[in-house]
Scaffold this motif. Structure first.
Motif, PDB file in Angstrom:
ATOM      1  N   GLN A 143       0.829  -1.202   0.000  1.00  0.00           N
ATOM      2  CA  GLN A 143       0.000   0.000   0.000  1.00  0.00           C
ATOM      3  C   GLN A 143       0.866   1.255   0.000  1.00  0.00           C
ATOM      4  OE1 GLN A 143      -3.521   0.181  -0.220  1.00  0.00           O
ATOM      5  NE2 GLN A 143      -2.833   2.246  -0.732  1.00  0.00           N
ATOM      6  N   MET A 144       1.943   1.244   0.773  1.00  0.00           N
ATOM      7  CA  MET A 144       2.873   2.368   0.769  1.00  0.00           C
ATOM      8  C   MET A 144       3.499   2.540  -0.615  1.00  0.00           C
ATOM      9  SD  MET A 144       4.792   1.951   4.453  1.00  0.00           S
ATOM     10  CE  MET A 144       3.884   2.077   5.989  1.00  0.00           C
ATOM     11  N   LEU A 145       3.792   1.423  -1.271  1.00  0.00           N
ATOM     12  CA  LEU A 145       4.370   1.489  -2.612  1.00  0.00           C
ATOM     13  C   LEU A 145       3.376   2.103  -3.594  1.00  0.00           C
ATOM     14  CD1 LEU A 145       6.557   0.892  -4.671  1.00  0.00           C
ATOM     15  CD2 LEU A 145       5.766  -1.485  -4.758  1.00  0.00           C
ATOM     16  N   ALA A 146       2.118   1.719  -3.504  1.00  0.00           N
ATOM     17  CA  ALA A 146       1.100   2.294  -4.388  1.00  0.00           C
ATOM     18  C   ALA A 146       0.959   3.798  -4.163  1.00  0.00           C
ATOM     19  CB  ALA A 146      -0.239   1.590  -4.165  1.00  0.00           C
ATOM     20  N   MET A 147       1.036   4.217  -2.910  1.00  0.00           N
ATOM     21  CA  MET A 147       0.961   5.644  -2.600  1.00  0.00           C
ATOM     22  C   MET A 147       2.207   6.368  -3.086  1.00  0.00           C
ATOM     23  SD  MET A 147      -0.726   5.239   1.208  1.00  0.00           S
ATOM     24  CE  MET A 147      -0.717   6.981   1.634  1.00  0.00           C
ATOM     25  N   GLY A 148       3.369   5.749  -2.873  1.00  0.00           N
ATOM     26  CA  GLY A 148       4.616   6.346  -3.346  1.00  0.00           C
ATOM     27  C   GLY A 148       4.654   6.475  -4.855  1.00  0.00           C
ATOM     28  N   ARG A 149       4.155   5.461  -5.548  1.00  0.00           N
ATOM     29  CA  ARG A 149       4.101   5.496  -7.012  1.00  0.00           C
ATOM     30  C   ARG A 149       3.255   6.673  -7.490  1.00  0.00           C
ATOM     31  NH1 ARG A 149       1.659   0.183  -9.360  1.00  0.00           N
ATOM     32  NH2 ARG A 149      -0.180   1.100  -8.362  1.00  0.00           N
ATOM     33  N   ALA A 150       2.129   6.917  -6.830  1.00  0.00           N
ATOM     34  CA  ALA A 150       1.286   8.061  -7.185  1.00  0.00           C
ATOM     35  C   ALA A 150       2.020   9.382  -6.955  1.00  0.00           C
ATOM     36  CB  ALA A 150      -0.013   8.029  -6.389  1.00  0.00           C
ATOM     37  N   LEU A 151       2.753   9.471  -5.855  1.00  0.00           N
ATOM     38  CA  LEU A 151       3.486  10.700  -5.558  1.00  0.00           C
ATOM     39  C   LEU A 151       4.592  10.973  -6.570  1.00  0.00           C
ATOM     40  CD1 LEU A 151       3.761  10.448  -1.670  1.00  0.00           C
ATOM     41  CD2 LEU A 151       2.501  12.182  -2.959  1.00  0.00           C
ATOM     42  N   MET A 152       5.079   9.933  -7.243  1.00  0.00           N
ATOM     43  CA  MET A 152       6.166  10.111  -8.211  1.00  0.00           C
ATOM     44  C   MET A 152       5.746  10.888  -9.452  1.00  0.00           C
ATOM     45  SD  MET A 152       9.085   9.112  -7.187  1.00  0.00           S
ATOM     46  CE  MET A 152       9.968   9.025  -8.760  1.00  0.00           C
ATOM     47  N   SER A 153       4.451  11.055  -9.672  1.00  0.00           N
ATOM     48  CA  SER A 153       4.016  11.893 -10.793  1.00  0.00           C
ATOM     49  C   SER A 153       3.921  13.366 -10.404  1.00  0.00           C
ATOM     50  CB  SER A 153       2.654  11.410 -11.326  1.00  0.00           C
ATOM     51  OG  SER A 153       1.628  11.625 -10.367  1.00  0.00           O
ATOM     52  N   ALA A 154       4.309  13.684  -9.156  1.00  0.00           N
ATOM     53  CA  ALA A 154       4.246  15.047  -8.617  1.00  0.00           C
ATOM     54  C   ALA A 154       2.846  15.643  -8.780  1.00  0.00           C
ATOM     55  CB  ALA A 154       5.293  15.940  -9.295  1.00  0.00           C
ATOM     56  N   PRO A 155       1.823  14.943  -8.271  1.00  0.00           N
ATOM     57  CA  PRO A 155       0.444  15.403  -8.468  1.00  0.00           C
ATOM     58  C   PRO A 155       0.060  16.524  -7.521  1.00  0.00           C
ATOM     59  CG  PRO A 155       0.436  13.470  -7.093  1.00  0.00           C
ATOM     60  CD  PRO A 155       1.878  13.716  -7.475  1.00  0.00           C
ATOM     61  N   LYS A 156      -0.983  17.240  -7.902  1.00  0.00           N
ATOM     62  CA  LYS A 156      -1.622  18.200  -7.010  1.00  0.00           C
ATOM     63  C   LYS A 156      -2.796  17.553  -6.284  1.00  0.00           C
ATOM     64  CE  LYS A 156      -2.578  22.194  -5.137  1.00  0.00           C
ATOM     65  NZ  LYS A 156      -1.700  22.714  -4.065  1.00  0.00           N
ATOM     66  N   LEU A 157      -3.497  16.657  -7.002  1.00  0.00           N
ATOM     67  CA  LEU A 157      -4.668  15.969  -6.471  1.00  0.00           C
ATOM     68  C   LEU A 157      -4.421  14.462  -6.509  1.00  0.00           C
ATOM     69  CD1 LEU A 157      -7.686  15.816  -5.608  1.00  0.00           C
ATOM     70  CD2 LEU A 157      -8.274  15.935  -8.035  1.00  0.00           C
ATOM     71  N   ILE A 158      -4.630  13.791  -5.373  1.00  0.00           N
ATOM     72  CA  ILE A 158      -4.436  12.344  -5.291  1.00  0.00           C
ATOM     73  C   ILE A 158      -5.773  11.690  -4.956  1.00  0.00           C
ATOM     74  CG2 ILE A 158      -3.166  10.456  -4.199  1.00  0.00           C
ATOM     75  CD1 ILE A 158      -1.006  12.416  -3.431  1.00  0.00           C
ATOM     76  N   LEU A 159      -6.147  10.708  -5.763  1.00  0.00           N
ATOM     77  CA  LEU A 159      -7.361   9.932  -5.546  1.00  0.00           C
ATOM     78  C   LEU A 159      -6.962   8.635  -4.864  1.00  0.00           C
ATOM     79  CD1 LEU A 159      -8.766  10.326  -9.190  1.00  0.00           C
ATOM     80  CD2 LEU A 159      -9.034  11.925  -7.271  1.00  0.00           C
ATOM     81  N   MET A 160      -7.479   8.379  -3.675  1.00  0.00           N
ATOM     82  CA  MET A 160      -7.108   7.177  -2.920  1.00  0.00           C
ATOM     83  C   MET A 160      -8.327   6.295  -2.730  1.00  0.00           C
ATOM     84  SD  MET A 160      -4.380   8.395  -0.047  1.00  0.00           S
ATOM     85  CE  MET A 160      -2.948   9.389  -0.477  1.00  0.00           C
ATOM     86  N   ASP A 161      -8.245   5.067  -3.258  1.00  0.00           N
ATOM     87  CA  ASP A 161      -9.370   4.140  -3.217  1.00  0.00           C
ATOM     88  C   ASP A 161      -9.083   3.015  -2.221  1.00  0.00           C
ATOM     89  OD1 ASP A 161     -11.701   2.832  -3.749  1.00  0.00           O
ATOM     90  OD2 ASP A 161     -11.330   2.513  -5.883  1.00  0.00           O
ATOM     91  N   GLU A 162      -9.730   3.086  -1.075  1.00  0.00           N
ATOM     92  CA  GLU A 162      -9.635   2.068  -0.025  1.00  0.00           C
ATOM     93  C   GLU A 162      -8.193   1.781   0.417  1.00  0.00           C
ATOM     94  OE1 GLU A 162     -12.265   1.260   1.383  1.00  0.00           O
ATOM     95  OE2 GLU A 162     -13.929   0.968   0.006  1.00  0.00           O
ATOM     96  N   PRO A 163      -7.445   2.806   0.847  1.00  0.00           N
ATOM     97  CA  PRO A 163      -6.040   2.570   1.216  1.00  0.00           C
ATOM     98  C   PRO A 163      -5.850   1.691   2.442  1.00  0.00           C
ATOM     99  CG  PRO A 163      -6.683   4.814   1.785  1.00  0.00           C
ATOM    100  CD  PRO A 163      -7.800   4.235   0.956  1.00  0.00           C
TER     101      PRO A 163
END
Length: 236
Positions: A143-163
């Motif tokens: 789960q941390m890896l999935a969150m880290g992967r999302a952060l690697m795109s340098a997003p402004k908005l993060i959609l989190m589905d059932e973390p």
């Protein structure tokens, strides 16, 4: 306003999964969607990310209409998705999974800074395991890896589905703390979460979705005190 979902309906074949729902998300806040399984929460995130286009209605991000764009174009605008079930690439290393999150970026120096200064700072275990196959990680680490992967795109908005799905209470608390830390650093989060108590504690604003319709909305603290919400989602 960072994101506006206006009167969208989303169908799977001929069946509407959500009906004429409207949601607003202000810059820098955590907004949570709570409801039972199959209520339409994940479908809403899929519509924002471009994985499922609305049948009717509009979605605007920073004023720009995005509901007809493909997922990669939406990601390039600054919206990243942490999917339900983590969806890591099990045969690839942790580092390779993280770099997949930056596949649209070309600024190699900034990617490295993002990796060290953001991802590894929030998730030091990923640095320790960067050469390890992602499929060998624990559920919490994936789960941390999935969150880290999302952060690697340098997003402004993060959609989190059932973390927190399938995680221990201790790990749920840790994931919740990281979500809050991400917000304090300027990110905006839309959180779909089966742990309604955790979601309402983290969020500033909340929407209750039942059978594809929004039945309640308001400040998260107020909804956590609502008798109907308590009975249906908080066990009391």
């Amino acid at each position: 306003m960072l994101l506006e979902i206006k009167d969208i309906t989303v169908h799977y074949y001929k069946v509407p999964a959500v009906r004429n729902i409207s949601i607003t998300v202000e810059d820098g806040e955590i907004v949570t969607l709570i409801g039972s399984n199959g209520a339409g929460k994940s479908t809403t995130l899929r519509a924002v990310s471009g994985l499922k286009h609305p049948t009717t209605g509009e979605i605007r991000y920073k004023g720009q209409r995005i509901d007809k764009l493909p997922p990669h174009a939406i990601n390039a605008l600054g919206i990243a998705m942490v999917p339900e079930g983590r969806r890591v690439f099990p045969q690839m290393t942790v580092l390779e999974n993280l770099l997949m999150g930056a596949f649209l970026r070309r600024d190699k120096n900034e990617i490295q800074k993002n990796l060290e200064g953001v991802v590894y700072r929030h998730f030091p275990c990923l640095k320790e395991r960067r050469r390890q196959a992602a499929g060998t990680l624990s559920g919490g680490e994936q789960q941390m890896l999935a969150m880290g992967r999302a952060l690697m795109s340098a997003p402004k908005l993060i959609l989190m589905d059932e973390p927190s799905l399938g995680l221990s209470p201790i790990m749920c608390g840790e994931i919740g703390k990281i979500i809050k830390d991400i917000q304090t650093e300027g990110k905006t989060v839309i959180l779909v979460e089966q742990n309604a108590r955790l979601a309402l504690a983290l969020a500033q604003h909340a929407y209750v979705i039942e059978s594809g319709d929004i039945t309640l909305s308001g400040p998260a603290k107020e909804l956590s005190k609502n008798d109907d919400v308590k009975k249906a989602y908080l066990g009391g």
